[in-house]
Design an enzyme around this catalytic site. Structure first.
Site, PDB file in Angstrom:
ATOM      1  N   TYR A  39       0.232  -1.969  26.721  1.00 21.17           N
ATOM      2  CA  TYR A  39      -0.083  -1.203  25.721  1.00 21.17           C
ATOM      3  C   TYR A  39      -0.391   0.206  25.915  1.00 21.17           C
ATOM      4  CZ  TYR A  39      -3.380   0.782  22.258  1.00 21.17           C
ATOM      5  OH  TYR A  39      -3.750   1.659  21.190  1.00 21.17           O
ATOM      6  N   LYS A  87       1.870   3.576  25.651  1.00 23.76           N
ATOM      7  CA  LYS A  87       1.052   4.901  24.899  1.00 23.76           C
ATOM      8  C   LYS A  87       0.929   6.085  25.861  1.00 23.76           C
ATOM      9  CE  LYS A  87      -0.481   4.843  21.430  1.00 23.76           C
ATOM     10  NZ  LYS A  87       0.070   5.164  19.877  1.00 23.76           N
TER      11      LYS A  87
END
Length: 493
Positions: free
Chosen positions: A237, A241
């Site tokens: 994640y 990002k």
């Protein structure tokens, strides 16, 4: 910078909200409609094949939520006509170029009318498939930016990221940008195009081998975790990002850009009412598990600061920062950490104590109508202690169950397999959350603090756009707002 100046900025503006079914995006939409009904139009991009599917998602997943009850009360019988006038639902998909828009007339309207683009679309799953995370968090961010640059009168582009792109750092973490290819551990060779090819080739190979969807999912999850760790990030994640930020920052050109990095987002502090939340937001898994009596130990250093921030404060910060980005018209990246660890810190032991105290006084009721007892958790302050605990409490008895499954497979094989899966899942989750429960970083928010100072000096009404975490009294927030919000909106016994 008075409240009126923010409302004036929103007046007669058209805002394109990407990822409109997300937790923060819904609150953003509600806030804009409530405080500035003279907004011209909110275009909401929803992942859907056509207008009918998108409209159905809009009614089921956005406007039908309790979040909009204050707005419904305000407009009464005129609510539906107000929504029809102010909101346009846009079916699309950010993993495709031009956002997968199929309606050319609507696409032209967007390019002609949109003043602000807010990209809050993402997969926030720590353990996401690498190909999926790349498609949404990296390539998706680039596709949204490319579309924004085609909007004739765009004034500002807002990209919602996460403060934890910083990785597993300790000390004060600055609001600094990522240059292309920059890694957290200094390892060279990070190339986003290469990462795309790595995921694509792995997927093709698995499909050629006719692997099952379950097998593909597991391999692609492991691939994401492996690539993240290679360059210093703890999970897929935050790694994806960070790459998304690299692309947005590198290709924005002269477009005014705001990157908002919230920490751990929790239920609303005040607006539109206290305690609204949707789904479990990271730390809530522990709170709910404690309330249901399903967890007996707590992994984490009890003295470590937990950086939490209510969702409505994040939204207020987003609105004020995008207005200031337009006012300044600067080509420099404007990055804002939105959190509490520097201005109003609390530690993980507080979370446990507040939760235990709440559920002791207000126990959940099980399916038989009996109150659930809330145990005092065993706090395991290191990973080695956690592994030892798991070995003694679960792994050793599991070995006995394994022997029984071999002697009497008919009776014990299924039980063994279920428990083996549970233990492996717990260990995997522990590894995923390890960087956060032992996180020693403090997020600097000097950029946001400057805005707070300007707001205070200009007489801004902080009841309208409050994003100062020093207003939060944590025990009162947990006992009277957050945990009651969880029990009302999320917890199902």
């Amino acid at each position: 910078m008075e409240s009126g100046s923010v409302l004036q900025f929103l007046d007669n503006k058209s805002i394109f909200v990407i990822g409109a079914t997300g937790f923060l995006a819904k609150i953003f939409v509600e806030k804009i409609l409530r405080v500035q009904p003279n907004v011209k139009k909110l275009y909401l991009l929803l992942r859907a094949e056509d207008s009918k599917s998108a409209t159905q998602r809009f009614h089921n997943e956005i406007i039908g939520k309790e979040l909009f009850k204050v707005l419904k009360e305000k407009w009464g019988n005129n609510f539906n006509s107000f929504i029809s006038e102010k909101i346009a639902v846009v079916p699309g998909d950010i993993s495709h170029e031009d956002l997968g828009l199929k309606n050319s007339k609507l696409e032209k309207e967007l390019r002609r009318e949109v003043d602000v683009v807010v990209n809050s679309a993402a997969t926030t799953n720590f353990d996401e498939r690498y190909d999926v995370a790349l498609g949404l968090n990296v390539l998706g961010a680039k596709h949204v930016l490319d579309f924004a640059k085609k909007c004739a009168k765009l004034k500002v582009f807002v990209h919602v990221s996460t403060a934890y792109v910083a990785g597993e750092k300790s000390g004060l973490i600055l609001e600094s940008s990522f240059s292309m290819g920059k890694t957290l551990n200094g390892v060279s060779g990070l190339d986003i195009n290469v990462e795309m090819k790595v995921a694509e080739e792995e997927l093709k190979q698995l499909q050629a081998q006719r692997a099952s969807e379950k097998e593909i999912t597991l391999v692609m999850k492991d691939l994401g975790a492996e690539r993240a760790r290679l360059f210093g990030w703890p999970n897929t994640y935050v790694f994806t990002k960070a790459m998304g930020e690299m692309l947005v920052g590198n290709f924005k050109g002269d477009l005014p850009l705001v990157i908002v990095r919230p920490t751990i987002v929790t239920s609303t502090f005040k607006e539109p009412f206290p305690g609204w939340i949707e789904g479990l937001r990271t730390i809530d898994s522990v709170i709910v598990g404690l309330g249901k009596g399903k967890i007996t130990c707590f992994l984490g250093n009890p003295k470590v600061t937990v950086d939490l921030i209510p969702a409505d404060m994040v939204i207020n910060a987003m609105i004020v920062t995008m207005m200031m980005a337009h006012a300044n018209q600067s080509c420099d990246d404007a990055i804002y950490h939105v959190g509490s660890s520097l201005r109003n810190p609390m530690n993980s032991l507080n979370v446990h104590n507040f939760s235990h105290h709440y559920f002791t006084k207000n126990p959940l009721i099980d399916r038989n109508g009996k109150p659930i007892k809330t145990p005092k958790l065993l706090i395991l302050s290191t990973m080695s202690r956690f592994r030892l605990y798991m070995k003694i409490r679960y792994s050793l008895p599991l070995k006995g169950l394994y022997l029984l499954s071999k002697l009497c497979p008919r009776y014990f094989t299924n039980v063994y397999n279920i428990n083996d899966h549970k233990i492996k899942s717990v260990m995997r989750l522990a590894e995923l959350y390890r960087p956060y429960v032992f996180f020693k970083g403090i997020f600097d928010d000097i950029n946001l603090e400057r805005l707070r100072m300007v707001a205070k000096e200009s007489g801004m009404d902080l009841e309208v756009f409050n994003f100062d975490p020093r207003f939060i009294e944590w025990e009162e927030y947990f006992m009277k707002i957050h945990i009651p919000g969880l029990t009302r909106h999320v917890i199902r016994c």
